[in-house]
Motif scaffolding. Sequence first.
Motif, PDB file in Angstrom:
ATOM      1  N   UNK A 106      33.027  10.365   7.897  1.00  0.00           N
ATOM      2  CA  UNK A 106      33.117   8.847   8.251  1.00  0.00           C
ATOM      3  C   UNK A 106      32.764   7.704   7.669  1.00  0.00           C
ATOM      4  N   UNK A 107      32.856   7.992   6.180  1.00  0.00           N
ATOM      5  CA  UNK A 107      32.493   6.867   5.087  1.00  0.00           C
ATOM      6  C   UNK A 107      31.317   6.455   5.347  1.00  0.00           C
ATOM      7  N   UNK A 108      30.443   7.143   5.503  1.00  0.00           N
ATOM      8  CA  UNK A 108      28.950   6.784   5.863  1.00  0.00           C
ATOM      9  C   UNK A 108      28.146   7.192   4.495  1.00  0.00           C
ATOM     10  N   UNK A 109      27.007   6.349   4.544  1.00  0.00           N
ATOM     11  CA  UNK A 109      26.128   6.649   3.154  1.00  0.00           C
ATOM     12  C   UNK A 109      24.679   7.141   3.504  1.00  0.00           C
ATOM     13  N   UNK A 110      24.156   8.099   2.939  1.00  0.00           N
ATOM     14  CA  UNK A 110      22.812   8.572   3.295  1.00  0.00           C
ATOM     15  C   UNK A 110      21.971   7.673   2.330  1.00  0.00           C
ATOM     16  N   UNK A 111      21.142   6.907   2.900  1.00  0.00           N
ATOM     17  CA  UNK A 111      20.045   6.228   1.837  1.00  0.00           C
ATOM     18  C   UNK A 111      18.572   6.596   2.125  1.00  0.00           C
ATOM     19  N   UNK A 112      18.000   6.880   1.082  1.00  0.00           N
ATOM     20  CA  UNK A 112      16.703   7.324   1.160  1.00  0.00           C
ATOM     21  C   UNK A 112      15.709   6.339   1.205  1.00  0.00           C
ATOM     22  N   UNK A 113      15.010   5.901   2.090  1.00  0.00           N
ATOM     23  CA  UNK A 113      13.958   4.688   2.266  1.00  0.00           C
ATOM     24  C   UNK A 113      12.538   5.162   2.018  1.00  0.00           C
TER      25      UNK A 113
END
Length: 215
Positions: A106-113
């Motif tokens: 889906x064109x998403x990015x997984x960001x680690x916070x």
Amino acid sequence: MKWLKKSVLLIAVFAVGVVSGSMIWTSSANNTGLVDPNRPGSVNDPLITKSYVDQAVAGQVKTELEKQLQGQLEQLDKMLADKQKEMDDKIVQFQKQLDALISKAGGMTVVELQPNQTMYADPGATFIVRNGTTIAVSTDANGIPDVTGGKDLMDGTPIELNHMLIFPREGRGIKSTHSSTVFVMVTGGYTVMNPDGTIAASSSMDNSDQNETAE
């Protein structure tokens, strides 16, 4: 008749003499050590009852069983803890793989916070918090639209997991209140800020820039 009386008298005298002699011999034997002082029933070797033996044996058996049971319970607790940790690690790995697949599709990015970091969204971006605890950050009185929950989230409001948040304007985002890494699925631009105000990551930075910033 006289001879009969004399016979009875003689027998009685003889019996008394035998009993007296036996008592004297027994007393003398005890004093001289001829009788075993350790014979069953004596002071040194008293007789005990079956109930006493049963009670003593039962107490020892109970104590031993409790020790063995305690040891087995401790081993079981350790095995369960190890299995739980193994399952938790597998869940985290599976979640990362799933998020990566969704991101590619889906064109998403997984960001680690990381703990206490704040991620601000660019206008039009969407966030989906996958785990941990986070709160809404907004300088706008209208808050952040939670399209999944159908409500606006004011500043400081806890964010529910797997809810899609839309950010129509700048100055809004989310802050991690979790003790470990929080994974957020992001569509659009974002900027991750450290507690001291420095930039930890940004969608406008390439991977090398983000690695240098992290170092």
